[in-house]
Design a protein around this motif. Sequence first.
Motif, PDB file in Angstrom:
ATOM      1  N   MET A 289     -68.982 -77.668  10.020  1.00 41.43           N
ATOM      2  CA  MET A 289     -69.881 -78.800   9.843  1.00 41.43           C
ATOM      3  C   MET A 289     -71.311 -78.426  10.208  1.00 41.43           C
ATOM      4  O   MET A 289     -72.263 -78.761   9.493  1.00 41.43           O
ATOM      5  N   VAL A 290     -71.463 -77.731  11.326  1.00 39.83           N
ATOM      6  CA  VAL A 290     -72.790 -77.323  11.789  1.00 39.83           C
ATOM      7  C   VAL A 290     -73.503 -76.499  10.724  1.00 39.83           C
ATOM      8  O   VAL A 290     -74.703 -76.659  10.473  1.00 39.83           O
ATOM      9  N   ALA A 291     -72.757 -75.614  10.064  1.00 41.64           N
ATOM     10  CA  ALA A 291     -73.340 -74.711   9.069  1.00 41.64           C
ATOM     11  C   ALA A 291     -73.944 -75.459   7.883  1.00 41.64           C
ATOM     12  O   ALA A 291     -74.781 -74.904   7.159  1.00 41.64           O
ATOM     13  N   GLN A 292     -73.556 -76.711   7.685  1.00 42.48           N
ATOM     14  CA  GLN A 292     -74.078 -77.504   6.571  1.00 42.48           C
ATOM     15  C   GLN A 292     -75.353 -78.254   6.956  1.00 42.48           C
ATOM     16  O   GLN A 292     -75.892 -79.008   6.134  1.00 42.48           O
ATOM     17  N   THR A 293     -75.836 -78.064   8.169  1.00 45.34           N
ATOM     18  CA  THR A 293     -77.033 -78.741   8.653  1.00 45.34           C
ATOM     19  C   THR A 293     -78.112 -77.719   8.999  1.00 45.34           C
ATOM     20  O   THR A 293     -77.906 -76.514   8.890  1.00 45.34           O
ATOM     21  N   LYS A 294     -79.245 -78.232   9.441  1.00 46.50           N
ATOM     22  CA  LYS A 294     -80.341 -77.370   9.876  1.00 46.50           C
ATOM     23  C   LYS A 294     -80.492 -77.395  11.399  1.00 46.50           C
ATOM     24  O   LYS A 294     -81.557 -77.049  11.926  1.00 46.50           O
ATOM     25  N   VAL A 295     -79.441 -77.788  12.099  1.00 52.38           N
ATOM     26  CA  VAL A 295     -79.513 -77.840  13.552  1.00 52.38           C
ATOM     27  C   VAL A 295     -79.763 -76.437  14.111  1.00 52.38           C
ATOM     28  O   VAL A 295     -79.301 -75.433  13.547  1.00 52.38           O
ATOM     29  N   ARG A 296     -80.513 -76.378  15.199  1.00 53.37           N
ATOM     30  CA  ARG A 296     -80.754 -75.087  15.849  1.00 53.37           C
ATOM     31  C   ARG A 296     -79.533 -74.706  16.684  1.00 53.37           C
ATOM     32  O   ARG A 296     -78.975 -75.548  17.398  1.00 53.37           O
ATOM     33  N   VAL A 297     -79.146 -73.452  16.585  1.00 51.08           N
ATOM     34  CA  VAL A 297     -77.970 -72.935  17.284  1.00 51.08           C
ATOM     35  C   VAL A 297     -78.400 -71.805  18.193  1.00 51.08           C
ATOM     36  O   VAL A 297     -79.195 -70.935  17.809  1.00 51.08           O
ATOM     37  N   ILE A 298     -77.879 -71.807  19.419  1.00 54.58           N
ATOM     38  CA  ILE A 298     -78.142 -70.733  20.365  1.00 54.58           C
ATOM     39  C   ILE A 298     -76.820 -70.080  20.744  1.00 54.58           C
ATOM     40  O   ILE A 298     -75.802 -70.761  20.924  1.00 54.58           O
ATOM     41  N   CYS A 299     -76.816 -68.766  20.817  1.00 48.54           N
ATOM     42  CA  CYS A 299     -75.612 -68.010  21.167  1.00 48.54           C
ATOM     43  C   CYS A 299     -75.728 -67.507  22.604  1.00 48.54           C
ATOM     44  O   CYS A 299     -76.686 -66.798  22.935  1.00 48.54           O
ATOM     45  N   ASN A 300     -74.788 -67.880  23.430  1.00 48.91           N
ATOM     46  CA  ASN A 300     -74.799 -67.491  24.837  1.00 48.91           C
ATOM     47  C   ASN A 300     -73.436 -66.985  25.274  1.00 48.91           C
ATOM     48  O   ASN A 300     -72.424 -67.222  24.616  1.00 48.91           O
ATOM     49  N   SER A 301     -73.433 -66.312  26.414  1.00 50.10           N
ATOM     50  CA  SER A 301     -72.184 -65.714  26.891  1.00 50.10           C
ATOM     51  C   SER A 301     -71.420 -66.609  27.848  1.00 50.10           C
ATOM     52  O   SER A 301     -70.206 -66.511  27.940  1.00 50.10           O
ATOM     53  N   ASP A 302     -72.118 -67.510  28.593  1.00 55.45           N
ATOM     54  CA  ASP A 302     -71.471 -68.264  29.668  1.00 55.45           C
ATOM     55  C   ASP A 302     -70.793 -67.278  30.620  1.00 55.45           C
ATOM     56  O   ASP A 302     -69.613 -67.402  30.948  1.00 55.45           O
ATOM     57  N   ALA A 303     -71.567 -66.307  31.060  1.00 54.52           N
ATOM     58  CA  ALA A 303     -71.030 -65.201  31.857  1.00 54.52           C
ATOM     59  C   ALA A 303     -70.651 -65.651  33.259  1.00 54.52           C
ATOM     60  O   ALA A 303     -71.457 -66.251  33.966  1.00 54.52           O
ATOM     61  N   HIS A 304     -69.416 -65.335  33.629  1.00 56.78           N
ATOM     62  CA  HIS A 304     -68.927 -65.561  34.988  1.00 56.78           C
ATOM     63  C   HIS A 304     -68.615 -64.248  35.703  1.00 56.78           C
ATOM     64  O   HIS A 304     -68.168 -64.255  36.844  1.00 56.78           O
ATOM     65  N   SER A 305     -68.846 -63.146  35.022  1.00 54.60           N
ATOM     66  CA  SER A 305     -68.757 -61.818  35.626  1.00 54.60           C
ATOM     67  C   SER A 305     -69.771 -60.932  34.917  1.00 54.60           C
ATOM     68  O   SER A 305     -70.040 -61.135  33.718  1.00 54.60           O
ATOM     69  N   PRO A 306     -70.363 -59.967  35.621  1.00 54.02           N
ATOM     70  CA  PRO A 306     -71.449 -59.182  35.028  1.00 54.02           C
ATOM     71  C   PRO A 306     -71.080 -58.484  33.725  1.00 54.02           C
ATOM     72  O   PRO A 306     -71.912 -58.401  32.808  1.00 54.02           O
ATOM     73  N   GLU A 307     -69.855 -58.009  33.593  1.00 53.74           N
ATOM     74  CA  GLU A 307     -69.481 -57.276  32.378  1.00 53.74           C
ATOM     75  C   GLU A 307     -69.508 -58.153  31.129  1.00 53.74           C
ATOM     76  O   GLU A 307     -69.513 -57.644  29.998  1.00 53.74           O
TER      77      GLU A 307
END
Length: 263
Positions: free
Chosen positions: A218-236
């Motif tokens: 659904m998101v891909a059919q819009t122009k909403v801004r998307v951010i990619c994050n890791s949600d890192a809970h360990s350094p690796e």
Amino acid sequence: MNKISNYHTHTHLCKHATGNPSDYAAQAAKEGCLELGISDHCPYPDTFEDTWPHVRMSVDEVEEYIAMVDAVKESSPFPVYQGFECEYDARYKGWYADELKGKYGAEYLVLGSHWVTDGSSHVYCPEITESSLLNRYIDQTIDGMRSGIFAFLAHPDLFMKGWIEWDAQAKSCLSAILDAAVDLNMPIEINGLGISRSPNNTSHGMRYQYPYVEFWEMVAQTKVRVICNSDAHSPEDVIMNAWKSRDFAGRFGITPIDKLDIN
């Protein structure tokens, strides 16, 4: 070396992660980083009812947190920002704006909507089983988005971890969040940690707990801004999970933003 940003990073102070900001920054430098945001779960004033003290820092630990992030800012070869991941409850609005951003100098706040306020208690959203309570959770999340306090919405589909099935209720709820994000021009997050977790077996086949495939179609059919994050809970995981998130975005032809607007 390809480089990527990540603005969703935790530390040992939240009691369910490992590592200090310096550990995450060192790993990010090894793997290639444009910008790094440290955004551990924020504290809440003790005058309010229970707000899950077992999964966040206390007010007494904020100065330690700030000092650790400031030390990394001075030594890192890329920009490092200090922030917090917060729930939303209108009663805390002054706490977010006046204390976390004002007094403690947070450079950005993340809306990580994990709970719904139900009377004097807070219910974890993947444990919601009633439609009425899920609707209240969505309304509370959208109120947070509209508050103007937060830089982006983390894991908008987190509740699918427990709801599991892509039914009319799930579609309606996530459509409402998507519509709000479009109206507000607010980035929503593809969460790399969810990709790393065991998938759920649904009536439509195996699905990540989150990010949930049908929602991102659904998101891909819009122009909403998307951010990619890791949600890192360990350094690796600090860079690796961010790349998992970006690879997921590519499946749907989504071009995420490279850097967060931090004023």
